[in-house]
Enzyme design. Structure first.
Site, PDB file in Angstrom:
ATOM      1  N   CYS A  11      40.926  -0.808  10.342  1.00 48.26           N
ATOM      2  CA  CYS A  11      39.726  -0.014  10.183  1.00 48.26           C
ATOM      3  C   CYS A  11      40.113   1.184   9.316  1.00 48.26           C
ATOM      4  CB  CYS A  11      39.208   0.446  11.541  1.00 48.26           C
ATOM      5  SG  CYS A  11      37.470   0.848  11.468  1.00 48.26           S
ATOM      6  N   CYS A  85      34.060  -2.205   9.130  1.00 49.58           N
ATOM      7  CA  CYS A  85      34.065  -0.888   8.495  1.00 49.58           C
ATOM      8  C   CYS A  85      34.133  -0.971   6.976  1.00 49.58           C
ATOM      9  CB  CYS A  85      35.246  -0.079   9.019  1.00 49.58           C
ATOM     10  SG  CYS A  85      36.807  -0.963   8.929  1.00 49.58           S
ATOM     11  N   CYS A  89      41.760  -6.116   3.435  1.00 51.77           N
ATOM     12  CA  CYS A  89      43.192  -6.355   3.553  1.00 51.77           C
ATOM     13  C   CYS A  89      43.645  -7.124   2.322  1.00 51.77           C
ATOM     14  CB  CYS A  89      43.500  -7.242   4.762  1.00 51.77           C
ATOM     15  SG  CYS A  89      43.124  -6.509   6.330  1.00 51.77           S
TER      16      CYS A  89
END
Length: 137
Positions: A11, A85, A89
């Site tokens: 997050c 959020c 990645c």
């Protein structure tokens, strides 16, 4: 997945949702799963309302610190879960990527964080059944 699956919760600030998810997974799966959490822009401290909400269910996250997301953390994880959020990645072949749509607890009181905490628990329980079910001997 390796013998012991590893999960990375991501997050942006690594101060609320990802910290609660990591704590739930550690609490519920014990040593059956390796758990990490990180954020692309980590906050200075874990959200006090998240700390209080988790303390209410007997899980102490008061000593946790937000950590920066690294490429190595992703490489070392079997499952990478973003927390709704908008964080991303690095993508590597063979990894499993999930996005859990969860309300942001930032700036909210403990009363608003409780339902988020409880929703995360249900999601973590489902994840455990998939990646690290208890085996009866």
């Amino acid at each position: 997945m390796s013998e012991k699956p590893s999960v990375l919760f991501v997050c942006v600030h690594n101060a609320g949702r990802s910290q609660m998810a990591a704590a739930w997974l550690t609490h519920l799966a014990g040593d059956r799963v390796e758990v990490r959490s990180a954020g692309s822009n980590p906050g200075d401290a874990v959200n006090p309302a998240a700390v209080e909400a988790m303390a209410e269910v007997g899980i102490d996250i008061s000593a946790e610190q937000p950590k920066v997301l690294t490429v190595d953390a992703v490489k070392e994880s079997d499952v990478c879960i973003t927390m709704g959020c908008g964080d991303t990645c690095p993508v590597f072949p063979g990894k499993r990527y999930l996005d859990w749509k969860l309300e942001d607890p930032a700036g909210q009181g403990v009363a608003a964080v409780r339902p988020i905490r409880d929703e995360i628990k249900v999601m973590v329980e489902g994840l455990i059944k998939e990646i690290a079910p208890e085996t009866s001997k």
